[in-house]
Structures are given as structure tokens and as C-alpha cells.
Design a protein around this motif. Structure first.
Motif, short mmCIF file in Angstrom:
data_model
loop_
_atom_site.label_atom_id
_atom_site.label_comp_id
_atom_site.label_asym_id
_atom_site.label_seq_id
_atom_site.Cartn_x
_atom_site.Cartn_y
_atom_site.Cartn_z
N ALA A 13 13.51 -58.05 9.79
CA ALA A 13 14.75 -57.28 9.88
C ALA A 13 15.92 -58.17 10.22
O ALA A 13 17.07 -57.82 9.98
CB ALA A 13 14.60 -56.20 10.94
N SER A 33 18.33 -53.96 4.78
CA SER A 33 17.59 -55.14 5.24
C SER A 33 17.44 -56.17 4.13
O SER A 33 17.04 -57.31 4.40
CB SER A 33 16.20 -54.72 5.73
N ILE A 35 15.20 -55.80 1.87
CA ILE A 35 13.80 -55.67 1.47
C ILE A 35 13.68 -54.45 0.56
O ILE A 35 14.04 -53.34 0.94
CB ILE A 35 12.88 -55.50 2.68
N MET A 40 7.47 -53.00 0.31
CA MET A 40 7.07 -52.51 1.62
C MET A 40 5.57 -52.17 1.63
O MET A 40 5.05 -51.63 0.64
CB MET A 40 7.87 -51.25 1.97
N LEU A 80 15.12 -50.91 1.97
CA LEU A 80 14.88 -50.42 3.32
C LEU A 80 16.09 -50.71 4.19
O LEU A 80 16.71 -51.76 4.08
CB LEU A 80 13.66 -51.11 3.94
N ASN A 82 17.54 -51.56 8.00
CA ASN A 82 16.97 -52.40 9.05
C ASN A 82 16.00 -51.61 9.93
O ASN A 82 15.00 -52.16 10.40
CB ASN A 82 18.09 -53.00 9.91
N ALA A 85 12.75 -51.51 8.10
CA ALA A 85 12.10 -52.82 8.12
C ALA A 85 11.41 -53.06 9.46
O ALA A 85 10.30 -53.60 9.51
CB ALA A 85 13.13 -53.92 7.85
N CYS A 89 7.52 -53.27 8.37
CA CYS A 89 7.28 -54.62 7.86
C CYS A 89 6.98 -55.61 8.98
O CYS A 89 7.49 -55.47 10.09
CB CYS A 89 8.51 -55.11 7.08
N SER A 91 7.46 -58.88 10.95
CA SER A 91 8.65 -59.70 11.20
C SER A 91 8.31 -61.18 11.16
O SER A 91 7.19 -61.59 11.47
CB SER A 91 9.26 -59.34 12.56
#
Length: 290
Positions: A13, A33, A35, A40, A80, A82, A85, A89, A91
Motif C-alpha cells: 500500500a 494503490s 494495484i 489481487m 484497489l 489503499n 491493498a 495484499c 505488503s
């Protein structure tokens, strides 16, 4: 927590902080983000949505994950936010750093753990650390009650309400008879009464009348929807009450742009070492600076 751990690192993020194309008009947790939804780990989102539906906090059956996340504000334009994320997700940098010292002088580092996202995985790892440290930190006070549950609530509160625009992890530092959790971003002075968290009704009234702005509203709303917490501003107030019932004191303060929550036995508050920590002379209990 309801989100599953995923071993695949697909981004952080924090990455979006370096994207010049992002608009900074929205709060940080609502920004893109970078992403893609297609990148994801889908099973993480599915599990979170199932938990929310089971708790009747998401009022429909799960049909299309993408559409449901869009309705919750977690996906915007195929990417996505933040907040999403953080929730789904892994990090690239730790979200929480935990340390255990043998004394206030930090002569020996007994244990250390870096806790990586998703947010649920980081929180779960920090909870495991708090259970390991419990006999060492709280044994002298009789080890009454479930201090691990209190630490879990304080850490979750720090993750939800921290300033995510600052590149720094939440810090959990434990000493004999003293635990400090710190995070980037201060606590509004109006929400503190004599160094203690406001009661839930006081917190709610302050938020509603605009006395201070609640940080990370989208992230907090998502965690409520996914049945992770109640989202009523009652977390620290509950932790404070539990500490008092077990002979501990929970205090909050702001130090150098960070919020610090400390837990210690009442009798320990009079010690010189504890006063030094509370007055900010001990750098180990501070959050890492951005």
C-alpha cells in the motif's frame, strides 16, 4: 480477523506514495494503490465478504466480488484503493514491528518480530508475539486476565487510526511490566481526558460535531463491514476498562507526531524508568519517524 494470509507479494500500500498520477484530494485510504483488481489474491476478498455477509453487515449474497468491492468503495476504476491493498495484499514492508527487552535500559533484545500485511496477517502475528511476551511482561503483577486481548485491541486501534501517509510501521515494544504501542499520527487532544481515551459516547459526539476528523474512515468502515470490529470508537475505552479491572493503567499521549498508548501496573507508574518512558526520554517507545 477475517482476511486470510497470502504468501504472494504483489505490492505494498505504500507504493502509491510514489505515484505522481494520484490525486491527493481524497484521504489516503481512498486513493488508488496502483494495484489492479485482477492482481489481487481473490480468496482474501472472498473470505472477508463471506464474514461480512454472515454477520449481516453486508446486506446481500456474494455474486460478483468486483461489484461488491466497488459498492463498498474499495475498488475504483479497476484498481484497489489503499484501504483494499492493506486488507487483501501482502505488503513489501512490515506494518508492525514488535520488540521485547529485558529492562528499561534495553540491555538485551530478547525477541523481535516484523509483521507483514495483509493487515489481518500483521495483526495476527502481533497478537502471537503478545502471547509469547505475556509471562515475561506481566508475571510480576500476577498475570491476571487476558492481557493479550488488550494488546490485540490496542494494536488494531493503532493500525486503523494511524497516519498511513507516513512511511513507518506501528511499534509494539515490551519491557518488564510495561508495554508501549505507538503509531504515526497523533490522537486529537479533544479525544483524550487526562491522558485517558474518551468514553465511546464522548468520542462519538466529538466526531459528529466536527471537533476532530476521524482518520481512515474507509478502512474503518470496511473492517466493520467485514465483522473485524464494532467501529463505535469504543476500542481504547474498552481496553482502558479492562486494564483497570486487572490492576493496570492505560494512558495515551502524543510525542513527536506519534500517538503512544502505554500499559503498566498502577504501582509501576511511580518508578523512575516508567516516568522516563512516559516523558518521552526513552526513544525506543517512539514510532519510527517518517
Amino acid at each position: 480477523m477475517t482476511v486470510a494470509h497470502d504468501d504472494m507479494t504483489i505490492g505494498s500500500a505504500y507504493d502509491s506514495l510514489h505515484d505522481a498520477s494520484i490525486s491527493f484530494e481524497d484521504p489516503w485510504d481512498m486513493r488508488s494503490s496502483g494495484i489492479s483488481f485482477d492482481d489481487m489474491p481473490l480468496e482474501n476478498a472472498e473470505r472477508a465478504l463471506r464474514a461480512g455477509i454472515a454477520a449481516k453487515r453486508i446486506p446481500r449474497r456474494m455474486e460478483c466480488v468486483h461489484d461488491m468491492l466497488c459498492q463498498l468503495g474499495l475498488v475504483r476504476g479497476g484498481f484497489l484503493t489503499n484501504a483494499a491493498a492493506l486488507l487483501f495484499c501482502r505488503s513489501a514492508a512490515p506494518l508492525i514491528v514488535c520488540r521485547l527487552y529485558d529492562g528499561a535500559s534495553h540491555g538485551i533484545l530478547l525477541d523481535e518480530q516484523a509483521c507483514f500485511g495483509p493487515l489481518a496477517s500483521a495483526h495476527r502475528a502481533a497478537c502471537d508475539f503478545s502471547r509469547r511476551m505475556r509471562p515475561f511482561v506481566f508475571a510480576a503483577n500476577g498475570d491476571r486476565g487476558d492481557m493479550a486481548a488488550i494488546c490485540s485491541e490496542v494494536v488494531l486501534n493503532a493500525l486503523v487510526h494511524r497516519d498511513w501517509s507516513r512511511f513507518a510501521p506501528v511499534s509494539l515494544v515490551a519491557y518488564p511490566e510495561h508495554v508501549a504501542v505507538s503509531n504515526p499520527g497523533t490522537i486529537a487532544n479533544e479525544a483524550l481526558e487526562d491522558g485517558a481515551p474518551s468514553l465511546p459516547d464522548r468520542y462519538a459526539s466529538l466526531a459528529l460535531d466536527g471537533s476532530f476528523r476521524v482518520r481512515n474512515a474507509l478502512l474503518a468502515q470496511a473492517l466493520y463491514r467485514f465483522d473485524v470490529f464494532e467501529g463505535q470508537g469504543a476500542g481504547l475505552a474498552w481496553a482502558r476498562a479492562e486494564c483497570e479491572a486487572q490492576g493496570y493503567a492505560l494512558s495515551c499521549r502524543n510525542a513527536e507526531g506519534a500517538a503512544v498508548v502505554s500499559i503498566a501496573p498502577y504501582r509501576q507508574r511511580a518508578s523512575a524508568a516508567y516516568r522516563a518512558c512516559e516523558q518521552g526520554r526513552d526513544p525506543r517507545i517512539r514510532s519510527y519517524r517518517a
